[in-house]
Design a protein around this motif. Structure first.
Motif, PDB file in Angstrom:
ATOM      1  N   ILE B 198     -37.616  22.278  41.867  1.00 35.38           N
ATOM      2  CA  ILE B 198     -38.551  23.699  41.723  1.00 35.38           C
ATOM      3  C   ILE B 198     -39.958  22.792  41.510  1.00 35.38           C
ATOM      4  O   ILE B 198     -41.029  23.412  42.260  1.00 35.38           O
ATOM      5  CB  ILE B 198     -38.198  24.211  40.289  1.00 35.38           C
ATOM      6  CG1 ILE B 198     -36.997  25.359  40.712  1.00 35.38           C
ATOM      7  CG2 ILE B 198     -39.446  25.242  39.954  1.00 35.38           C
ATOM      8  CD1 ILE B 198     -36.462  25.731  39.222  1.00 35.38           C
ATOM      9  N   THR B 201     -41.250  21.790  44.928  1.00 36.59           N
ATOM     10  CA  THR B 201     -41.395  23.134  45.684  1.00 36.59           C
ATOM     11  C   THR B 201     -42.739  23.552  45.523  1.00 36.59           C
ATOM     12  O   THR B 201     -43.494  23.912  46.445  1.00 36.59           O
ATOM     13  CB  THR B 201     -40.326  23.969  45.540  1.00 36.59           C
ATOM     14  OG1 THR B 201     -38.942  23.433  45.694  1.00 36.59           O
ATOM     15  CG2 THR B 201     -40.449  25.111  46.875  1.00 36.59           C
ATOM     16  N   TRP B 205     -45.999  23.830  47.835  1.00 34.61           N
ATOM     17  CA  TRP B 205     -46.687  25.331  48.187  1.00 34.61           C
ATOM     18  C   TRP B 205     -48.312  24.878  47.744  1.00 34.61           C
ATOM     19  O   TRP B 205     -49.099  25.420  48.642  1.00 34.61           O
ATOM     20  CB  TRP B 205     -46.120  26.237  47.222  1.00 34.61           C
ATOM     21  CG  TRP B 205     -46.827  27.537  47.352  1.00 34.61           C
ATOM     22  CD1 TRP B 205     -47.638  28.027  46.304  1.00 34.61           C
ATOM     23  CD2 TRP B 205     -46.917  28.279  48.580  1.00 34.61           C
ATOM     24  NE1 TRP B 205     -48.037  29.392  46.763  1.00 34.61           N
ATOM     25  CE2 TRP B 205     -47.714  29.436  47.977  1.00 34.61           C
ATOM     26  CE3 TRP B 205     -46.466  28.465  49.718  1.00 34.61           C
ATOM     27  CZ2 TRP B 205     -47.980  30.549  49.025  1.00 34.61           C
ATOM     28  CZ3 TRP B 205     -46.970  29.292  50.595  1.00 34.61           C
ATOM     29  CH2 TRP B 205     -47.474  30.415  50.171  1.00 34.61           C
ATOM     30  N   GLY B 260     -46.420  22.035  39.321  1.00 29.65           N
ATOM     31  CA  GLY B 260     -45.318  21.512  39.746  1.00 29.65           C
ATOM     32  C   GLY B 260     -45.034  19.798  39.272  1.00 29.65           C
ATOM     33  O   GLY B 260     -43.932  19.556  39.289  1.00 29.65           O
ATOM     34  N   TYR B 445     -41.246  29.197  44.545  1.00 29.95           N
ATOM     35  CA  TYR B 445     -39.971  28.453  44.872  1.00 29.95           C
ATOM     36  C   TYR B 445     -38.944  29.247  45.092  1.00 29.95           C
ATOM     37  O   TYR B 445     -37.839  28.942  45.660  1.00 29.95           O
ATOM     38  CB  TYR B 445     -39.882  27.495  43.715  1.00 29.95           C
ATOM     39  CG  TYR B 445     -39.687  28.064  42.180  1.00 29.95           C
ATOM     40  CD1 TYR B 445     -38.264  28.505  41.919  1.00 29.95           C
ATOM     41  CD2 TYR B 445     -40.580  28.340  41.338  1.00 29.95           C
ATOM     42  CE1 TYR B 445     -37.952  28.872  40.762  1.00 29.95           C
ATOM     43  CE2 TYR B 445     -40.409  28.900  40.134  1.00 29.95           C
ATOM     44  CZ  TYR B 445     -39.239  29.144  39.931  1.00 29.95           C
ATOM     45  OH  TYR B 445     -38.740  29.711  38.589  1.00 29.95           O
ATOM     46  N   THR B 449     -35.615  27.797  46.907  1.00 29.45           N
ATOM     47  CA  THR B 449     -34.230  27.136  46.304  1.00 29.45           C
ATOM     48  C   THR B 449     -33.006  28.028  46.175  1.00 29.45           C
ATOM     49  O   THR B 449     -31.901  27.414  46.027  1.00 29.45           O
ATOM     50  CB  THR B 449     -34.973  27.048  44.814  1.00 29.45           C
ATOM     51  OG1 THR B 449     -35.350  28.042  44.090  1.00 29.45           O
ATOM     52  CG2 THR B 449     -35.706  25.768  44.611  1.00 29.45           C
TER      53      THR B 449
END
Lengths: 335, 483
Positions: B198, B201, B205, B260, B445, B449
């Motif tokens: 996560i 991701t 982003w 993140g 995410y 995911t």
């Protein structure tokens, strides 16, 4: 533990894919047009044309090589940059050193001069500040100046997206970028023609723009740059012959430059005498064949004509140098 | 170190890898070392300030805990506030205030200080320490909370230093509160692959937002703001809209990468944005934008101004917004921007009843789509226009920009001479806003995911292709780095 190993494996695969894709598309980009200055970052050359945008537009390496009547190596590179990317200083000299093959002893180096080559913002009072300012230039960002393909240039200086390597670039249709570093400005390209009215408008715009710029961007001649100019001359003398050249421009712009820096010619003459090199001053050579498209930069035919004139003067000097002529300062004779 | 630099691509995986290899009790030391290294990468000497601020607040907080006498506790509180704000003032605002005072006095004919020149004064070369506004506010919140006895001071100096210097949020926030972040440094972090995925991701982003969207908008914005007198009408209008989106994507990109990165390491940072573009009013916007700073200003400035100093709500709001402006930079442009935002808030609050009565009079429902769209457009355009002051180098340039923007005629829209890029800008704004509308900044995410493996890999590969092909190769700083 197995899960971790698989996870790290996946991350590595993705990282490799990312790196591989980046290299692939960077390579694709370098197969075509990368940018105005890219050819200046791909190979060494024994003979260099230096300075700012006037030299960048105004001296054609191919014409120079063809017109020189002297027994020298004839591979020239125009290593002069636009947009104040190459004023004289430590950074420019370091870049110049990287461009010349170590073994060169019979090179020809043309040092284009204009007030811009020696200016620094007024707020910078120390050499360190000017040096730091110069560190933001392209020639400082790229370590390897002689690689082809030059991925470092793409990473540091390209400034756009790599998809431009797949799709054709949009750039000025009147401009041709040569592999020898010369940017040729043509007055006609296919159906497109630039007429005299347009040229007069650009010339007026440039003169007005320069006048405005002088007021809002206070700059002055920097002792640091003058010192490093002399160091550049001395360094290049170790590799061959050095010529200081002031390129023709519009009379209105010349007037403005003389207001900004009235001592320029006497200083250049001083440099030439001290270092026993030739100063060729064509600043007021305002005849028909040396016309600019914007008051400051020569267009294609003018640049070629000017380069031929320059080649003749250099050839004369070098051929006469077989006799013991030490120092000379020549004004353009209008031949 | 910049998140969007190649250096960070090597730095972060190494930090994360070693972090999980080390035993729990020593991980704080590794993170602290990594954080100082991260901070020192650009300018090593600035670490001294960060350490000074850390030591001062650690010491003051312990003293405030030990002492019961209110007067003496206050002394240590003011020592902490004075020390931190003193450093902030000196390094960020000294030149601004000196120059402004000189100009004001000169207006009245008093030549207090002659025109600055490089030879006369050396303080006009004071280096602005990166992230000083962020970490100063973070450490101040700690001291004030300890003074208010809302939290107990931390005795572990290393972990306190880590709270101040934690690298994902050190230079541009979010401004974390001690009661949220410090307890996490005591918790044993277990390797959780799902959480790491996560985190990665979210970072991806964030990189997309920065490299592909914000920097792309920045090309157009830089061009029109560089010399607004060369343009007229539509290009300036588009430029101001693009800057609103650029600053949002740029800052939210930083925060998303920060959240993140922390998530990869097992820590939870607060969200700084909550779909601000979908605001319903000025007040609503400021509850969704730069949440950590707005909460800070609310808790440590707005409420005390009203409760302790008896300031009216309107005056307190105005002070908060001017301070918000000044927090962003030492320039009158930021002060004007803050004041304009404050005025919008006051105007909104003071006309609330009148607006409701007018709606009733014309029989317009407050929930009608038309009204909501008009309100949104009015708020968005007002904020975009105010941001012209934020982006301009001085008030004069901002005035030129505004005057030329409202011109009825227009110059060439395609200022970067690249229609494809212009179209891409609009397209990306729509795409990102659509994603944010459904998933917010913090749940993007989920698009990846929870998908089947083939879809996931398809997304990964497409993402790689998009990042490589459409990133703008400019290596721009994040806008909020300068604050």
């Amino acid at each position: 533990m197995k899960e971790i190993r698989i996870f790290i494996g996946k991350i590595l695969v993705l990282a490799l894919l990312l790196a591989g894709t980046y290299i692939l598309f960077s390579w694709v980009l370098t197969r075509g047009f990368v940018g105005d200055d890219y050819p200046k970052f791909t190979h060494r050359a024994p003979n260099l044309i230096l300075g700012l945008s006037r030299a960048h537009y105004g001296i054609d390496p191919q014409t120079l090589a063809a017109s020189l009547d002297v027994p020298y190596q004839k591979e020239f590179l125009n290593f002069a940059f636009e947009k104040s990317q190459s004023p004289y200083g430590e950074v420019y000299l370091n870049a110049i050193k990287k461009k010349i093959p170590d073994s060169t002893t019979t090179g020809i180096y043309i040092l284009g001069v204009s007030p811009g080559s020696f200016s620094a913002p007024d707020r910078m009072s120390s050499d360190a500040e000017v040096f730091e300012f110069d560190q933001k230039m392209m020639i400082a960002k790229v370590e390897n100046l002689n690689a082809h393909p030059n991925f470092e240039y793409v990473r540091e200086c390209f400034g756009r997206s790599l998809y431009k390597g797949i799709l054709p670039h949009e750039h000025r249709i009147t401009t041709v970028f040569h592999d020898n570093g010369w940017e040729e400005f043509r007055l006609s390209a296919g159906d497109y023609q630039i007429d005299q009215d347009q040229i007069r408008f650009w010339q007026q715009e440039t003169v007005e723009g320069y006048t405005k710029l002088v007021k809002v961007l206070p700059e002055s001649i920097s002792d640091y740059r003058l010192r490093w100019f002399e160091k550049t001359i001395k360094t290049l003398q170790g590799h061959g012959e050095v010529f200081i050249v002031r390129i023709p421009m519009h009379p209105d712009l010349l007037k403005l430059e003389e207001q900004i820096w009235p001592e320029m010619d006497s200083l250049m003459t001083g440099f030439a005498k001290r270092n026993e090199v030739l100063y060729l001053n064509y600043a007021d050579a305002v005849e028909e064949r040396f016309q600019t498209y914007d008051a400051s930069h020569l267009y294609s035919e003018s640049a070629k004509a000017f380069t031929r004139q320059l080649a003749r003067d250099i050839s004369d000097y070098l051929n006469s140098k077989k006799k013991p002529i030490l120092t000379e300062v020549r004004e353009y004779s209008g031949r | 170190m910049l998140f969007n630099s190649f250096d960070f691509l090597f730095f972060f995986p190494l930090v994360a890898l070693v972090f999980y290899l080390l035993p729990h009790f020593i991980r704080w030391a590794w993170l602290l070392l990594a954080s100082y290294f991260f901070y020192m990468w650009l300018e090593p000497s600035l670490i001294i300030l960060l350490m000074a601020s850390t030591c001062l607040d650690y010491f003051c907080a312990l003293k405030m805990e030990q002492i019961n006498q209110l007067k003496r506790r206050k002394f240590y509180l003011w020592l902490s506030i004075g020390g931190n704000l003193g450093m902030l003032f000196f390094f960020k605002y000294f030149i601004f205030f000196t120059e402004s005072s000189r100009a004001i006095l000169a207006f009245f004919g008093i030549d207090w200080l002659p025109e600055m020149s490089n030879e006369t004064y050396s303080f006009n070369k004071i280096l602005l320490p990166i992230g000083i506004s962020f970490y100063t506010f973070q450490t101040l919140s700690y001291s004030i909370d300890v003074y208010r006895r809302e939290i107990k001071p931390i005795r572990h100096f290393g972990k306190y230093a880590l709270y101040v210097a934690f690298f994902p949020q050190l230079v541009a926030g979010p401004i974390e509160r001690a009661h949220r972040l410090i307890p996490q440094f005591y918790k044993k972090i277990k390797l959780d692959i799902r959480s790491i995925k996560i985190g990665i991701t979210m970072m991806a982003w964030g990189f997309f937002l920065k490299l592909v969207v914000a920097d792309r908008l920045g090309v157009y914005v830089d061009e029109v703001f560089y010399d607004p007198s060369r343009h007229r009408g539509l290009p300036l209008f588009i430029g101001s809209l693009f800057f609103s989106f650029q600053i949002y994507f740029d800052f939210s990109a930083y925060c998303t990468i920060a959240v993140g990165a922390a998530r990869v390491l097992g820590y939870d940072l607060m969200q700084n944005f909550n779909k601000p573009i979908f605001m319903k009013s000025f007040g609503d916007f400021w509850r969704r934008w730069h949440i950590s700073l707005m909460l800070w200003l609310r808790d440590y400035l707005y409420i005390p101004l009203i409760r302790k100093f008896g300031t009216t709500k309107a005056m307190a709001a105005m002070i908060v917004f001017v301070c918000n402006g000044l927090w962003h930079g030492a320039n009158w442009t930021f002060v004007v921007w803050g004041a304009i935002c404050g005025l919008f808030m006051l105007l909104e609050a003071s006309t609330k009843n009148l607006r409701h009565r007018l709606l009733q009079y014309f029989g317009i429902s407050r929930k009608s789509l038309g009204l909501r769209l008009v309100t949104w457009a009015a708020v968005f355009l007002s904020l975009s226009t105010s941001l012209i002051f934020f982006r301009s180098p001085d008030i004069g340039t901002a005035a030129i920009y505004l005057r030329r923007m409202v011109s009825l005629s227009s110059t060439y829209v395609n200022v970067t001479q690249d229609y494809l890029e212009l179209a891409l800008c609009f397209f990306l704004i729509i795409v990102v806003q659509t994603i944010h509308y459904f998933k917010g900044n913090d749940k993007v995410y989920e698009l990846v995911t929870f998908r089947p493996v083939q879809v996931r890999w398809g997304i990964y590969l497409t993402f790689i292709l998009v990042i490589v092909l459409f990133s703008v190769n400019r290596q721009n700083n994040f806008i909020y780095f300068q604050f």
